[in-house]
Write a protein that holds these residues in place. Structure first.
Motif, mmCIF file in Angstrom:
data_model
loop_
_atom_site.group_PDB
_atom_site.id
_atom_site.type_symbol
_atom_site.label_atom_id
_atom_site.label_comp_id
_atom_site.label_asym_id
_atom_site.label_seq_id
_atom_site.Cartn_x
_atom_site.Cartn_y
_atom_site.Cartn_z
ATOM 1 N N GLY A 83 0.807 -1.212 0.000
ATOM 2 C CA GLY A 83 0.000 0.000 0.000
ATOM 3 C C GLY A 83 0.837 1.257 0.000
ATOM 4 O O GLY A 83 2.074 1.226 -0.025
ATOM 5 N N ALA A 84 0.146 2.381 0.049
ATOM 6 C CA ALA A 84 0.788 3.694 0.096
ATOM 7 C C ALA A 84 -0.223 4.728 0.559
ATOM 8 O O ALA A 84 -1.426 4.580 0.346
ATOM 9 C CB ALA A 84 1.345 4.085 -1.275
ATOM 10 N N ASP A 85 0.274 5.780 1.198
ATOM 11 C CA ASP A 85 -0.553 6.921 1.570
ATOM 12 C C ASP A 85 -0.568 7.922 0.420
ATOM 13 O O ASP A 85 0.489 8.251 -0.132
ATOM 14 C CB ASP A 85 0.005 7.624 2.805
ATOM 15 C CG ASP A 85 -0.024 6.752 4.046
ATOM 16 O OD1 ASP A 85 -0.707 5.716 4.021
ATOM 17 O OD2 ASP A 85 0.640 7.108 5.032
ATOM 18 N N CYS B 31 -5.838 12.606 3.265
ATOM 19 C CA CYS B 31 -4.923 11.460 3.307
ATOM 20 C C CYS B 31 -5.734 10.197 3.083
ATOM 21 O O CYS B 31 -6.632 9.868 3.877
ATOM 22 C CB CYS B 31 -4.175 11.379 4.630
ATOM 23 S SG CYS B 31 -2.951 10.036 4.668
ATOM 24 N N ALA B 32 -5.454 9.522 1.985
ATOM 25 C CA ALA B 32 -6.116 8.273 1.641
ATOM 26 C C ALA B 32 -5.094 7.143 1.694
ATOM 27 O O ALA B 32 -3.900 7.360 1.463
ATOM 28 C CB ALA B 32 -6.731 8.361 0.244
ATOM 29 N N LEU B 33 -5.556 5.944 2.004
ATOM 30 C CA LEU B 33 -4.687 4.771 2.020
ATOM 31 C C LEU B 33 -5.117 3.822 0.911
ATOM 32 O O LEU B 33 -6.236 3.299 0.928
ATOM 33 C CB LEU B 33 -4.741 4.063 3.374
ATOM 34 C CG LEU B 33 -3.968 2.746 3.492
ATOM 35 C CD1 LEU B 33 -2.501 2.917 3.098
ATOM 36 C CD2 LEU B 33 -4.067 2.197 4.910
ATOM 37 N N ARG C 159 1.023 13.898 -3.342
ATOM 38 C CA ARG C 159 2.265 13.154 -3.181
ATOM 39 C C ARG C 159 1.975 11.774 -2.591
ATOM 40 O O ARG C 159 0.934 11.566 -1.950
ATOM 41 C CB ARG C 159 3.259 13.902 -2.291
ATOM 42 C CG ARG C 159 2.812 14.099 -0.855
ATOM 43 C CD ARG C 159 3.842 14.892 -0.048
ATOM 44 N NE ARG C 159 3.501 14.973 1.361
ATOM 45 C CZ ARG C 159 2.730 15.909 1.891
ATOM 46 N NH1 ARG C 159 2.199 16.848 1.110
ATOM 47 N NH2 ARG C 159 2.470 15.902 3.195
ATOM 48 N N VAL C 160 2.880 10.850 -2.823
ATOM 49 C CA VAL C 160 2.765 9.483 -2.320
ATOM 50 C C VAL C 160 3.775 9.305 -1.193
ATOM 51 O O VAL C 160 4.958 9.639 -1.352
ATOM 52 C CB VAL C 160 3.022 8.459 -3.439
ATOM 53 C CG1 VAL C 160 2.926 7.031 -2.894
ATOM 54 C CG2 VAL C 160 2.032 8.661 -4.577
#
Length: 492
Positions: free
Chosen positions: A184-186, A362-364, A392-393
Motif C-alpha cells: 500500500g501507500a498513503d 490522506c487516503a490509504l 504526493r505518495v
C-alpha cells in the motif's frame, strides 16, 4: 488498572496484555512501553537491543541441547490505533485503556482495545518468560509506528535479525493462517483554496454525520459499511442546490480506519436555510435506507450557528472541491482473480480537513499488485490537479508474495489438525502486514502469520474472543516446540 485481566487464561499472556493496556502507546508514543519492556528483559536475564529507528529486539538462548534448531523470530508491533467515541474524552498519550469482559469477548469502554497488536506482543513476552518451553534460539521483534506509517518495518535494521523463521502474530482470525498480504501507500493531497467574506444575508449551518460502525480499512473495506467522508460529501453536493459555500470540514482521524464521523460548516443565503434543513432530514432517511442491515446507526443533523464565520471558500472553489471529493476513488476497486474472494485493490478516504482555506486529504491505497497502487495514486493526482492541489505518495510498502509450498506452513497445518481437529484456512489478507517489508529486507526468512479472533479493529467496537486466545497460545507454544525438537531433515 485492569486487574481482572490477570484472572484470564492463559494467565502469563494476559498479565502482559494488562501492562500494554495500562501503558499508553498510540503510534509515535511507544517510548514509555519500550523502556518498560527493556527493564522487564533485564529482570529476566534477557538480552535486548534496538536498531537505529528504535525497534526493539529481545533475545533468549535456546534450551540446552537445542542450539542447532532454527532460530525463531516472534514479531509484532507495539503501537495501537487511537480511536474513541466522539462523546468520550480519552487522551491516548496519558490514559490507560479500560477493559471489560462481555459474553466471552474482551472489550474496551468507548475506545479501541489495542488487541491489535497487543495480544501478539503479549504472547511473545509470555513465550520468552516460559522456562518450561523447549525452544531453539528466540528473538522477539517489536516494531514501532505500524499503524501510522509502517515506519518501524520500513526502517528496520538490515543484517540485524538472526533467525530463519518468522512468526508474525498480527492476524485476527481464529482457524486461519496467512501467507500473503497487500502492499500500500498513503496518498496525500493538499491545497490552499481561495476564500471570500461571508455576506450579511448568509447564515451558517453545522452538519454532523455520526454513528457509523467504521472498522479496518483493509479487512473491512468490502463489507459495504458507510464511509463518513464519502457520505457527507454526498450531502454537501445535494445542498449545493441551496448555494452553500464550505467554511470548514473535519472527517476521519486515521488513514487506515474507515471514518465513522464527519463534520462540516457551510454558509448559505438566509432564505434557503429552512429548505436546506428539510433536505438534510430527507437525506438522513435516504442514507439510513441505503445502509440498512450493514450500518444501522447513521445520524445526520444540521444546526444553525449563532455567529456567522467571517470567511468561506468562494463559490467556485467550494464547488470544485466538492466535485473532486465526490469523484475521488473509494472502497473496493477490484477483486482478485488469482485469489478468489480477496480484495485486490482498494482505497480508503481516511482523513479529510478544511480550515481557513487549507485543504488536506490522506487516503490509504492497498493492493496485491504494486502497479495498481501506482495507478490509483496517479488517478488521485490527475483528479486533484484539476483544482490546483498538490498530490504526493508517502510510506509506500510492498506486499507479501504467498509461498503455498512452504515447509513452515505444512508444519503449522499439521499441528492445527492435531490440536484443533480441523484444517486451518490458508489465506491472503487485504491489509498491510509487516511481512512484506520484512521479506524485502530478509529474503531468506520463512514466514506465516496467525492470531486470535479480533473483531472491529481500528474502531471502539474492537474486541477479542477469549476462547480464541487460548487456542492461539496453544498453537504458538506447540509450533515453537515442534521447530526445536523435530529431526533436522524435517525442519522448516
Amino acid at each position: 488498572m485492569n486487574e481482572h485481566l490477570a484472572q484470564l487464561s492463559p494467565q502469563p499472556l494476559w498479565c502482559h496484555f494488562r501492562t500494554l493496556c495500562n501503558t499508553p502507546r498510540p503510534s509515535g508514543h511507544e517510548a514509555e512501553l519500550v523502556a518498560i519492556l527493556e527493564r522487564w528483559a533485564e529482570q529476566h536475564g534477557l538480552a535486548h537491543d534496538r536498531d537505529d529507528y528504535g525497534n526493539l529486539r529481545l533475545s533468549k538462548p535456546a534450551t540446552p541441547g537445542h542450539e542447532g534448531a532454527p532460530g525463531v523470530i516472534l514479531q509484532g508491533h507495539l503501537d495501537m490505533v487511537a480511536q474513541a467515541n466522539a462523546d468520550h474524552p480519552h487522551d491516548f498519550t496519558r490514559d490507560p485503556v479500560d477493559t471489560y469482559v462481555d459474553d466471552g469477548w474482551l472489550r474496551a469502554r468507548h475506545t479501541t482495545l489495542g488487541a491489535d497488536n497487543g495480544l501478539g506482543v503479549a504472547a511473545a513476552l509470555a513465550i520468552l518468560e516460559d522456562d518450561t518451553l523447549v525452544h531453539g534460539p528466540l528473538e522477539a521483534l517489536f516494531t514501532l509506528e505500524e499503524e501510522s506509517s509502517m515506519g518501524g518495518a520500513l526502517q528496520l535494521g538490515e543484517n540485524w535479525l538472526q533467525g530463519s523463521v518468522l512468526l508474525n502474530l498480527d492476524s485476527e482470525d481464529r482457524g486461519e493462517v496467512f501467507i500473503g498480504c497487500a502492499g500500500g501507500a498513503d496518498i496525500v493531497v493538499e491545497a490552499q483554496l481561495p476564500t471570500a467574506k461571508s455576506g450579511v444575508d448568509e447564515v451558517a449551518l453545522e452538519l454532523a454525520l455520526t454513528g457509523l460502525v467504521g472498522g479496518h480499512s483493509g479487512i473491512d473495506i468490502h463489507r459495504g459499511r458507510g464511509n463518513a467522508n464519502r457520505l457527507l460529501v454526498r450531502v454537501l453536493r445535494a445542498l449545493e442546490a441551496y448555494d452553500i459555500r464550505l467554511v470548514s470540514y473535519r472527517g476521519g482521524t486515521l488513514r487506515n480506519a474507515i471514518p465513522r464521523e464527519a463534520f462540516a460548516t457551510v454558509v448559505l443565503p438566509a432564505d434557503e436555510v429552512a429548505a436546506a434543513e428539510n433536505r438534510v432530514q430527507a437525506l438522513e432517511q435516504q442514507l439510513r435506507a441505503e445502509l440498512a442491515g450493514v450500518d444501522e446507526g447513521l445520524s445526520l443533523a444540521a444546526a444553525r450557528v449563532a455567529e456567522r464565520p467571517a470567511q468561506a471558500l468562494n463559490a467556485h472553489a467550494s464547488s470544485m472541491l466538492l466535485a473532486a471529493l465526490n469523484a475521488a476513488p473509494y472502497g473496493v476497486e477490484r477483486m482478485s482473480s488469482a485469489v478468489p474472494g480477496v480484495v485486490e485493490t482498494s482505497n480508503n478516504l481516511g482523513v479529510v480537513s478544511l480550515d481557513e482555506g487549507r485543504f488536506h486529504l490522506c487516503a490509504l491505497v492497498r493492493s496485491l499488485r504494486d502497479s495498481a497502487v501506482e495507478d490509483l495514486a496517479d488517478r488521485f493526482r490527475g483528479l486533484f490537479d484539476l483544482i490546483g492541489a498538490r498530490t504526493r505518495v508517502e510510506n509506500a510498502y510492498p506486499g507479501w508474495t504467498p509461498a503455498p509450498d512452504s515447509a513452515l506452513l505444512a508444519r503449522f497445518e499439521r499441528l492445527h489438525r492435531q490440536l484443533v481437529g480441523r484444517e486451518p484456512a490458508v489465506k491472503v489478507i487485504h491489509a498491510g502486514l509487516e511481512c512484506g517489508i520484512l521479506a524485502g529486507k530478509y529474503p531468506n526468512l520463512e514466514m506465516i502469520s496467525f492470531g486470535p479472533s479480533i473483531r472491529g479493529a481500528h474502531s471502539p467496537d474492537e474486541r477479542v474472543e477469549l476462547d480464541s486466545v487460548v487456542e492461539f497460545w496453544d498453537l504458538l507454544r506447540a509450533l515453537i516446540e515442534d521447530l526445536a525438537t523435530a529431526p533436522a531433515a524435517d525442519r522448516a
